[in-house]
Design a protein around this motif. Structure first.
Motif, PDB file in Angstrom:
ATOM      1  N   ILE A 301      62.624 -48.656   0.162  1.00  0.00           N
ATOM      2  CA  ILE A 301      62.381 -47.923   1.406  1.00  0.00           C
ATOM      3  C   ILE A 301      61.082 -48.401   2.058  1.00  0.00           C
ATOM      4  CG2 ILE A 301      61.793 -45.650   2.330  1.00  0.00           C
ATOM      5  CD1 ILE A 301      63.733 -44.428   0.376  1.00  0.00           C
ATOM      6  N   GLN A 302      60.048 -48.559   1.277  1.00  0.00           N
ATOM      7  CA  GLN A 302      58.748 -48.938   1.830  1.00  0.00           C
ATOM      8  C   GLN A 302      58.763 -50.323   2.475  1.00  0.00           C
ATOM      9  OE1 GLN A 302      55.967 -48.518  -1.385  1.00  0.00           O
ATOM     10  NE2 GLN A 302      56.320 -46.301  -1.605  1.00  0.00           N
ATOM     11  N   ASN A 303      59.684 -51.157   2.053  1.00  0.00           N
ATOM     12  CA  ASN A 303      59.771 -52.508   2.618  1.00  0.00           C
ATOM     13  C   ASN A 303      60.572 -52.570   3.908  1.00  0.00           C
ATOM     14  OD1 ASN A 303      58.270 -53.524   0.473  1.00  0.00           O
ATOM     15  ND2 ASN A 303      60.084 -54.023  -0.756  1.00  0.00           N
ATOM     16  N   ARG A 304      61.125 -51.438   4.347  1.00  0.00           N
ATOM     17  CA  ARG A 304      61.910 -51.462   5.584  1.00  0.00           C
ATOM     18  C   ARG A 304      60.981 -51.662   6.784  1.00  0.00           C
ATOM     19  NH1 ARG A 304      66.748 -52.632   4.220  1.00  0.00           N
ATOM     20  NH2 ARG A 304      67.505 -51.908   6.249  1.00  0.00           N
ATOM     21  N   ASN A 305      61.429 -52.524   7.693  1.00  0.00           N
ATOM     22  CA  ASN A 305      60.638 -52.821   8.888  1.00  0.00           C
ATOM     23  C   ASN A 305      61.599 -53.144  10.029  1.00  0.00           C
ATOM     24  OD1 ASN A 305      59.159 -54.650  10.870  1.00  0.00           O
ATOM     25  ND2 ASN A 305      57.475 -54.073   9.485  1.00  0.00           N
ATOM     26  N   PRO A 306      61.397 -52.522  11.185  1.00  0.00           N
ATOM     27  CA  PRO A 306      62.345 -52.741  12.289  1.00  0.00           C
ATOM     28  C   PRO A 306      62.345 -54.175  12.817  1.00  0.00           C
ATOM     29  CG  PRO A 306      60.443 -51.483  13.025  1.00  0.00           C
ATOM     30  CD  PRO A 306      60.342 -51.566  11.539  1.00  0.00           C
ATOM     31  N   TYR A 307      61.319 -54.964  12.492  1.00  0.00           N
ATOM     32  CA  TYR A 307      61.251 -56.335  13.013  1.00  0.00           C
ATOM     33  C   TYR A 307      61.781 -57.372  12.023  1.00  0.00           C
ATOM     34  CZ  TYR A 307      58.346 -54.342  16.679  1.00  0.00           C
ATOM     35  OH  TYR A 307      57.882 -53.606  17.740  1.00  0.00           O
ATOM     36  N   SER A 308      61.969 -56.985  10.783  1.00  0.00           N
ATOM     37  CA  SER A 308      62.334 -57.983   9.775  1.00  0.00           C
ATOM     38  C   SER A 308      63.705 -57.759   9.171  1.00  0.00           C
ATOM     39  CB  SER A 308      61.291 -57.987   8.648  1.00  0.00           C
ATOM     40  OG  SER A 308      61.239 -56.707   8.028  1.00  0.00           O
ATOM     41  N   HIS A 309      64.443 -56.753   9.625  1.00  0.00           N
ATOM     42  CA  HIS A 309      65.745 -56.449   9.048  1.00  0.00           C
ATOM     43  C   HIS A 309      66.823 -56.615  10.109  1.00  0.00           C
ATOM     44  CE1 HIS A 309      63.304 -54.777   5.831  1.00  0.00           C
ATOM     45  NE2 HIS A 309      64.403 -54.841   5.063  1.00  0.00           N
ATOM     46  N   ASN A 310      67.289 -57.798  10.251  1.00  0.00           N
ATOM     47  CA  ASN A 310      68.374 -58.067  11.198  1.00  0.00           C
ATOM     48  C   ASN A 310      69.679 -57.500  10.648  1.00  0.00           C
ATOM     49  OD1 ASN A 310      66.634 -59.494  12.884  1.00  0.00           O
ATOM     50  ND2 ASN A 310      66.944 -61.420  11.744  1.00  0.00           N
ATOM     51  N   PHE A 318      66.179 -45.032  14.496  1.00  0.00           N
ATOM     52  CA  PHE A 318      65.524 -44.141  13.543  1.00  0.00           C
ATOM     53  C   PHE A 318      64.008 -44.165  13.732  1.00  0.00           C
ATOM     54  CE2 PHE A 318      63.183 -44.078   9.524  1.00  0.00           C
ATOM     55  CZ  PHE A 318      63.403 -42.765   9.139  1.00  0.00           C
ATOM     56  N   TRP A 319      63.446 -45.373  13.918  1.00  0.00           N
ATOM     57  CA  TRP A 319      61.994 -45.517  14.041  1.00  0.00           C
ATOM     58  C   TRP A 319      61.478 -44.738  15.255  1.00  0.00           C
ATOM     59  CZ3 TRP A 319      60.979 -48.139   9.704  1.00  0.00           C
ATOM     60  CH2 TRP A 319      59.642 -48.444   9.413  1.00  0.00           C
ATOM     61  N   VAL A 320      62.201 -44.825  16.367  1.00  0.00           N
ATOM     62  CA  VAL A 320      61.802 -44.136  17.593  1.00  0.00           C
ATOM     63  C   VAL A 320      61.779 -42.637  17.376  1.00  0.00           C
ATOM     64  CG1 VAL A 320      62.512 -43.594  19.946  1.00  0.00           C
ATOM     65  CG2 VAL A 320      62.529 -45.963  19.156  1.00  0.00           C
ATOM     66  N   GLU A 321      62.825 -42.137  16.747  1.00  0.00           N
ATOM     67  CA  GLU A 321      62.912 -40.688  16.569  1.00  0.00           C
ATOM     68  C   GLU A 321      61.934 -40.188  15.514  1.00  0.00           C
ATOM     69  OE1 GLU A 321      66.145 -37.229  15.344  1.00  0.00           O
ATOM     70  OE2 GLU A 321      66.799 -39.287  15.711  1.00  0.00           O
ATOM     71  N   ALA A 322      61.796 -40.940  14.419  1.00  0.00           N
ATOM     72  CA  ALA A 322      60.978 -40.470  13.303  1.00  0.00           C
ATOM     73  C   ALA A 322      59.491 -40.531  13.612  1.00  0.00           C
ATOM     74  CB  ALA A 322      61.296 -41.283  12.051  1.00  0.00           C
ATOM     75  N   PHE A 323      59.051 -41.610  14.258  1.00  0.00           N
ATOM     76  CA  PHE A 323      57.616 -41.788  14.484  1.00  0.00           C
ATOM     77  C   PHE A 323      57.185 -41.453  15.912  1.00  0.00           C
ATOM     78  CE2 PHE A 323      58.569 -44.680  10.920  1.00  0.00           C
ATOM     79  CZ  PHE A 323      57.645 -44.223   9.996  1.00  0.00           C
ATOM     80  N   GLY A 324      58.118 -41.089  16.767  1.00  0.00           N
ATOM     81  CA  GLY A 324      57.769 -40.712  18.131  1.00  0.00           C
ATOM     82  C   GLY A 324      57.141 -41.844  18.933  1.00  0.00           C
ATOM     83  N   CYS A 325      57.613 -43.062  18.718  1.00  0.00           N
ATOM     84  CA  CYS A 325      57.078 -44.213  19.418  1.00  0.00           C
ATOM     85  C   CYS A 325      58.196 -44.891  20.220  1.00  0.00           C
ATOM     86  CB  CYS A 325      56.440 -45.189  18.433  1.00  0.00           C
ATOM     87  SG  CYS A 325      57.598 -45.825  17.185  1.00  0.00           S
ATOM     88  N   SER A 326      57.883 -46.010  20.876  1.00  0.00           N
ATOM     89  CA  SER A 326      58.885 -46.749  21.640  1.00  0.00           C
ATOM     90  C   SER A 326      58.651 -48.248  21.464  1.00  0.00           C
ATOM     91  CB  SER A 326      58.809 -46.374  23.124  1.00  0.00           C
ATOM     92  OG  SER A 326      57.529 -46.678  23.650  1.00  0.00           O
ATOM     93  N   PHE A 327      59.757 -49.016  21.610  1.00  0.00           N
ATOM     94  CA  PHE A 327      59.675 -50.465  21.509  1.00  0.00           C
ATOM     95  C   PHE A 327      59.560 -51.076  22.918  1.00  0.00           C
ATOM     96  CE2 PHE A 327      61.660 -49.197  17.551  1.00  0.00           C
ATOM     97  CZ  PHE A 327      61.051 -50.033  16.625  1.00  0.00           C
ATOM     98  N   GLN A 328      58.803 -52.093  23.037  1.00  0.00           N
ATOM     99  CA  GLN A 328      58.574 -52.705  24.340  1.00  0.00           C
ATOM    100  C   GLN A 328      59.849 -53.315  24.922  1.00  0.00           C
ATOM    101  OE1 GLN A 328      55.403 -55.516  23.661  1.00  0.00           O
ATOM    102  NE2 GLN A 328      53.806 -53.945  23.873  1.00  0.00           N
ATOM    103  N   ASP A 329      60.750 -53.760  24.041  1.00  0.00           N
ATOM    104  CA  ASP A 329      61.955 -54.401  24.545  1.00  0.00           C
ATOM    105  C   ASP A 329      63.133 -53.452  24.631  1.00  0.00           C
ATOM    106  OD1 ASP A 329      62.153 -53.964  21.888  1.00  0.00           O
ATOM    107  OD2 ASP A 329      63.059 -55.899  21.393  1.00  0.00           O
ATOM    108  N   GLU A 344      54.353 -48.784  10.543  1.00  0.00           N
ATOM    109  CA  GLU A 344      54.482 -47.399  10.093  1.00  0.00           C
ATOM    110  C   GLU A 344      55.219 -47.366   8.747  1.00  0.00           C
ATOM    111  OE1 GLU A 344      54.373 -47.588  14.549  1.00  0.00           O
ATOM    112  OE2 GLU A 344      55.601 -48.538  12.994  1.00  0.00           O
ATOM    113  N   LYS A 345      54.864 -46.412   7.911  1.00  0.00           N
ATOM    114  CA  LYS A 345      55.423 -46.313   6.567  1.00  0.00           C
ATOM    115  C   LYS A 345      56.349 -45.101   6.466  1.00  0.00           C
ATOM    116  CE  LYS A 345      53.320 -49.872   4.833  1.00  0.00           C
ATOM    117  NZ  LYS A 345      54.098 -51.076   4.431  1.00  0.00           N
ATOM    118  N   LEU A 346      57.526 -45.330   5.914  1.00  0.00           N
ATOM    119  CA  LEU A 346      58.497 -44.237   5.780  1.00  0.00           C
ATOM    120  C   LEU A 346      58.005 -43.162   4.825  1.00  0.00           C
ATOM    121  CD1 LEU A 346      61.891 -46.178   5.613  1.00  0.00           C
ATOM    122  CD2 LEU A 346      60.866 -45.021   7.567  1.00  0.00           C
TER     123      LEU A 346
END
Length: 821
Positions: A301-310, A318-329, A344-346
């Motif tokens: 789980i800790q190794n999950r990253n939205p930029y490295s898991h195609n 999930f990242w947007v909802e969980a951490f309340g952030c947004s992606f530029q693209d 960010e860390k799960l």
């Protein structure tokens, strides 16, 4: 070969207008699936030369999307044409689906036609038990086991008055038919039974509000403090409406409840939205699928990253909802918030947003993937050993595998995370449940604490366990264990009495009858104490009876023994006086041998009282009544002989009369000997036929166990008394008629008075003996012996002792020869 395990379930974005977006709640399920596939692919022994893959589809709680996903799985890639596949990879082997979906039947029918093995995770809905084209393997136990666990939970906390609310009428009907009798057997009543389908959803807003208010009153405002709710994430829609702020403001302030949630009702899926108060579920108890920690899963789980898991189409959402952030693209997320960096860390997310520990659903998915892997391993091992598979096209080979996987799954068994995983004969997982206590906080966050378990396959004494100290209750109950009963429990000393027209859980409490007890709460009937115990004053427990008998250690026994020795000493002194003055006229009068016999008999009578004192033994019981009867018969017969002697003495007026012959010693000896022998014969018959014996009386006295001598034959006992009484009455009659015979010292008048005392004492003894028990009865018989003996001793010998000791001038022959006119 690159077969693919596909999973259909509510893992993706839920676009329902009621449920909002709950991808955070289900993202761990996707990770558990990916983790299992990754482990299997890296295991060189389980499936060598085979790579597993998977695709995830979202039903969106919509029948159209469900069917679309199912058809797409049985079609070629990017071609929605069922039953036509030309790919040499991405071969569909097994479908893992969520059983809680309302459209599971449609999916199962589609895959059943194509004979595609199906494994379900989630909770098995008990209302769907129709015939299936192929077996469906469930990664959850049978639904009835959960209700049995609920029954054990209710029984453990003594909750007898509960409410039950189901998602729909089908579940409610099943519950009434199958489980309600089981609840009744354990003494549990239902204060209310409703389903959410009873709420009127027509266009009439007023009608909808009225039906909602009615349902709310049944749900929240009934007297039961415990509510059982059966449903899944979809069925929480009406519950959210009933408990939202806007609706609750129209109702009275509700009191707290203990919610018992069934599998599928995870708090993280239902406690969402600004109008929702998660505090309503503070202290709730939830049954969940059993889970265990998976080694390496936290690191995964800790190794999950939205930029490295195609290939993970869910991670950014999930990242947007969980951490309340947004992606530029992307246009997703909160544009006004910060930018998602991917650093960010799960494991920093709150438990209610993303649980880091493995949930029951995720654990079921993990085991489902391994079940498929072990089935494939068995299949290929069998093929390799028997060399039954010839070289051919790969597609044809995999078409055969669909049948073989289905067959092998029935008997698959393996160990995972230190636990055995296998199916029963119905294709349901052999496993138990965890019991979770939900603790909420003012910031609307919450955590689930495992407080117990229920394992229907464990030994009987290990089936159910719970840690009461670890449970946090709703604030309404002031941190104390809640009660949920129709009325107050009947306390020990009382029993239940059913109220007419009310459920059996509603009753009155009435005191136990006298002599009966109840030592626990809510007993249906009182019961008697064991024979060696008696009820206390409050009739709520038994007290051991005291073993009692007339002993020398107590004042009564000691006093009676002292009296026996004192009276015996007096008798001995009188006998000594008579022996010393045996040549005087007053001693010679009326046969001094009879006087000695009478004094010795009275001495033995006083001493015989000692046989009645002390612990009853076999010897003392044999001697008590028999010795008393023979000795007293000797004394009374001696008195009778003295009376006959007096009468005959006054009848012998002529010298040489034949009556003088009858006045010899043989006459008196015959009377005493014959009466004593006859009484001895009666006693011997008594001892030969039914001798007395030591006995224990447990019933006569409430608080005492009486040790006594059982006469064995009351007839013989009263025959002994009757013969003795007959002699006394005869002696009294004879003495009474001889009392006025002329003489200066006529002994007949003293004999008549002594016999009168004797008869009164023993006539009064009989009714008192029959109405007295225990040591009092023994003391009464000793007292009668003393009084009757002292009556004889005092009436017959005190006048003579007075003359001998105090008036010796009267103890002369000429004083007795002067006739009194």
């Amino acid at each position: 070969m690159e077969p693919t395990v596909s999973c259909i379930g509510s893992f993706g974005e839920i676009r329902s207008m009621f449920l909002f977006n709950i991808v955070t709640g289900n993202y761990q399920h996707i990770l558990a699936l990916a983790f299992a596939v990754n482990e299997i692919n890296q295991d060189p022994h389980l499936l060598p030369n085979i790579t597993l893959g998977f695709r995830v589809y979202d039903t969106c709680l919509n029948a159209w999307w469900t069917n679309h996903a199912a058809v797409e799985l049985i079609s070629s890639w990017n071609s929605w044409v069922p039953n036509y596949k030309c790919d040499i990879q991405d071969n569909l082997l097994v479908v893992i689906e969520e059983l809680t979906s309302y459209f599971s039947d449609e999916i199962q029918n589609i895959f059943g036609v194509y004979k595609i093995p199906q494994i379900t995770h989630g909770f098995s809905s008990v209302e769907r038990r129709g015939a299936k084209l192929l077996p469906i393997y469930q990664m959850s136990p049978n639904g009835s086991h959960q209700y049995k666990g609920i029954i054990q939970l209710l029984h453990h906390f003594k909750w007898r008055w509960v409410g039950f609310f189901a998602a729909n009428e089908e579940i409610l009907e099943w519950f009434v038919k199958e489980m309600l009798p089981e609840f009744s057997k354990r003494g549990i009543c239902l204060a209310a039974m409703e389903s959410f389908t009873s709420i009127n959803y027509d266009a009439d807003k007023d009608g909808f509000m009225i039906s909602s208010i009615t349902f709310y009153n049944k749900l929240i405002n009934n007297k039961a403090n415990v509510l059982i709710f059966y449903g899944d994430s979809r069925t929480t829609i009406p519950l959210r409406w009933l408990l939202n702020q806007e609706f609750k403001q129209k109702m009275h302030q509700p009191k707290g409840k203990v919610w018992i949630l069934t599998i599928g009702l995870e708090l993280k899926n239902i406690a969402r939205g600004k109008s929702w108060e998660v505090q309503d579920f503070h202290g709730a108890l939830s049954f969940t699928l059993h889970s265990n920690e998976l080694q390496g899963f936290q690191q995964f789980i800790q190794n999950r990253n939205p930029y490295s898991h195609n290939g993970d189409d869910f991670i950014k959402e999930f990242w947007v909802e969980a951490f309340g952030c947004s992606f530029q693209d992307s246009v997703q997320g909160h544009l006004s918030g910060h930018i998602c960096t991917g650093e960010e860390k799960l494991d920093n997310l709150p438990e209610h947003v993303f649980p880091t520990s493995v949930t029951g659903q995720s654990y079921s998915i993990y085991n489902a993937v391994y079940a498929v892997a072990h089935a494939l391993h068995t299949m290929y091992s069998t093929i390799s050993q028997t060399k039954a598979v010839m070289k051919g096209e790969r597609r044809n080979l995999h078409e055969q595998q669909l049948w073989q996987v289905n067959r092998i799954l029935k008997s698959v068994s393996f160990n995972n995370a230190g636990e055995e995983v296998r199916f029963d004969e119905n294709g349901e997982l052999v496993a138990g449940f965890d019991i979770i206590n939900w603790v909420t906080f003012p910031n609307e966050s919450f955590i689930g604490v495992r407080v117990g378990k229920m394992d229907p396959w464990a030994p009987p004494d290990e089936t159910f366990s719970i840690n009461e100290d670890a449970i946090v209750w709703h604030n309404w109950f002031n941190k104390a264990q809640p009660l949920s009963v129709c009325n107050a429990n009947c306390q020990p000393g009382y029993r239940k009495k059913k109220k007419e027209g009310e459920p059996f859980c509603c009753y009155d409490c009435i005191p136990c009858p006298k002599g009966w007890i109840s030592d626990k709460e809510d007993l249906d009937n009182c019961f008697k104490c064991p024979e060696d115990q008696y009820p206390n004053e409050d009739q709520n427990f038994c007290i051991s009876k005291t073993v009692t008998f007339l002993s020398y250690d107590e004042p009564l026994g000691l006093g009676l023994a002292t009296c026996a020795f004192s009276f015996s000493l007096i008798t001995v002194l009188i006998l000594g006086v008579f022996l010393k003055h045996r040549e005087t006229p007053i001693v010679k009068a009326n046969n001094r041998n009879l006087t000695y016999t009478l004094l010795i008999s009275l001495l033995l009578c006083f001493l015989s009282a000692l046989l009645f004192i002390g612990r009853p033994e076999k010897v003392t019981c044999l001697l008590r009544q028999t010795a008393f009867g023979i000795i007293f018969t000797m004394a009374v017969s001696a008195v009778l002989a003295k009376t006959v002697t007096v009468v005959l003495a006054f009848m012998a007026t002529q010298p040489g009369s034949r009556i003088q012959k009858w006045m010899r010693k043989k006459m008196t000896s015959f009377i005493v000997l014959s009466c004593t022998v006859l009484q001895a014969g009666i006693c011997l018959v008594w001892l030969a036929t039914s001798p007395p014996f030591p006995d224990t009386d447990l019933h006569s006295m409430l608080k005492d166990i009486l040790l006594q001598c059982n006469e064995s034959s009351p007839t013989m006992f009263y025959l002994v008394l009757s013969f003795m009484g007959f002699l006394a009455i005869v002696g009294f009659v004879v003495a009474f008629f001889a009392r006025k015979l002329p003489d200066r010292f006529n002994e007949a008048k003293y004999i008549s008075f002594s016999m009168l005392v004797f008869c009164i004492v023993w006539l009064a003894f009989v009714p008192n003996y029959l109405s007295t028990k225990g040591k009092s009865m023994v003391a009464l018989e000793i007292y009668s012996i003393f009084v009757s003996s002292m009556g004889l001793l005092g009436c017959l010998f005190s006048p003579k002792c007075y003359i001998i000791l105090l008036r010796p001038e009267l103890n002369k022959k000429e004083c007795f020869l002067r006739k009194k006119h």
